[in-house]
Design a protein around this motif. Structure first.
Motif, mmCIF file in Angstrom:
data_model
loop_
_atom_site.group_PDB
_atom_site.id
_atom_site.type_symbol
_atom_site.label_atom_id
_atom_site.label_comp_id
_atom_site.label_asym_id
_atom_site.label_seq_id
_atom_site.Cartn_x
_atom_site.Cartn_y
_atom_site.Cartn_z
ATOM 1 N N TRP A 44 34.738 40.432 42.250
ATOM 2 C CA TRP A 44 35.494 41.625 42.028
ATOM 3 C C TRP A 44 35.011 42.629 41.037
ATOM 4 N N ARG A 45 34.924 43.912 41.276
ATOM 5 C CA ARG A 45 34.281 45.091 40.286
ATOM 6 C C ARG A 45 34.835 46.299 40.990
ATOM 7 N N THR A 245 40.474 43.925 37.208
ATOM 8 C CA THR A 245 39.368 44.848 37.893
ATOM 9 C C THR A 245 40.301 46.204 37.879
ATOM 10 N N THR A 255 39.476 49.528 43.948
ATOM 11 C CA THR A 255 39.330 47.975 43.827
ATOM 12 C C THR A 255 38.613 47.574 45.190
#
Length: 364
Positions: A44-45, A245, A255
């Motif tokens: 996730w980023r 994030t 997100t």
């Protein structure tokens, strides 16, 4: 020695935009999550929306407001002395509401039994209004549709419409007599009012629009190209690694999309709006979409919404709930509250209508 600090732009007079306990306990959630919808959970980023994805041709923003005009008690109908049986408060005659009295001995007799002839049931007389604002690039936002409703909510099977000099309150059944149940019935009615208004407006328009509803998508997942818009965060849905994030999002980023299920299932993603504060979740909103959408449609929808929201963000010198309370939402709320009518006038009209029944006024 000085202490560094930051100030949340959200007005402290409102419920906090982010529940501080939820932020501290990010792992505490009972929701079923699928974090791998768009990206693997471990990867996730922050996501910058694809610049090739254009904002919608028209963004329709739907919202509603509600107000309790009076709390009251409803009573079971009593038999008139003539033995004619229960008589409603009003009988329709020629399209005009006429007080329904049974004549007995030349004197009008109220058709409702006095307290003691049956257990009274609590209710609320409420006003609500739903509206839609149309926003399109390069043009001013405009009011597209509005609908106002006055209703009596009661669990009593004997509740009937109340006609006053100011408004007619249509009787609507609540499942139980508790105040929470009455308010839930009012909220369900308001949600249905928004749904009906959106369906009607879209049926009259052929443009390729996207509907943004203020609040969770519950009860509206069947509407096409519709996104729920949640301004406040009372529950922490994401585990700590993914929640981090959210804190790293820049303005105009989102997100990855994830799927969550509580009592109902939906896709969701978080978006950060432009915000002057450096607080971890300042300016963050959650968007929800139908659980039935495929990945390509979801990504396109999320990117389109993320493009469209930042230019509409509220500003703190105009709105105490900025930036989450979008400018069109704030304007629509003010207009709808005005359309509800004068609260004092409606309250006096309800008391006068109760007094005309010839019994103590059961309105508070």
């Amino acid at each position: 020695m000085t202490t560094a600090f930051t100030v949340d732009p959200w007005d402290p007079g409102y419920t906090a935009a982010l529940n501080a306990e939820a932020l501290a306990e990010l792992d505490a959630t009972s929701a079923e999550l699928d974090l791998d919808v768009e990206l693997p959970a471990a990867g996730w980023r922050p996501v910058t929306p694809d610049p090739r994805t254009a904002p919608p041709e028209a963004l329709l923003i739907a919202d509603g407001v509600r107000r309790i005009d009076a709390r009251l008690w409803t009573y079971a109908p009593g038999d008139a002395e003539s033995g004619a049986g229960p008589t409603p408060e009003y009988a329709e005659s020629g399209g005009e509401p006429t007080p329904a009295y049974a004549e007995s001995g030349g004197e009008p007799t109220p058709a409702y039994a006095e307290p003691g002839g049956g257990e009274p049931s609590p209710g609320i007389a409420a006003s609500c209004a739903a509206g839609i604002v149309r926003c399109a690039p390069g043009t001013p936002a405009r009011l597209a549709a509005v609908e106002v409703s006055h209703a009596l909510f009661s669990a009593s099977p004997h509740a009937a419409d109340i006609t006053t000099t100011a408004a007619r309150y249509r009787a609507r059944r609540a499942p139980r007599p508790g105040m929470d149940d009455l308010i839930l019935a009012l909220q369900s009615h308001l949600t249905q009012l928004e749904v009906d208004l959106a369906i009607q407006h879209r049926a009259e328009s052929a443009e390729d629009d996207l509907l943004l509803v203020d609040g969770p998508l519950r009860g509206r997942t069947h509407l096409p190209r519709t996104v729920g818009y949640i301004k406040t965060h009372h529950t922490a849905y994401l585990p700590s690694p993914q929640a981090a994030t959210v804190s790293r999002l820049g303005p105009g980023q989102r997100t990855p999309i994830f799927l969550m299920g509580t009592s109902w299932r939906r896709h969701a993603w978080y978006v950060r709006l432009p915000a002057p504060s450096g607080m971890p979740w300042s300016g963050v909103v959650r968007c929800e979409a139908s659980a039935d959408l495929g990945l390509d449609a979801l990504v396109s929808l999320a990117d389109s919404v993320t493009h469209a929201l930042p230019p509409l963000a509220g500003v703190d010198y105009k709105d105490p709930r900025a930036p989450q309370n979008l400018v069109p939402i704030g304007g629509l709320e003010r207009l709808l509250r005005h359309r509800l009518g004068d609260a004092r006038l409606l309250y006096r009209a309800l008391r006068a209508a109760a007094a005309r029944r010839g019994r103590p006024v059961p309105v508070s």
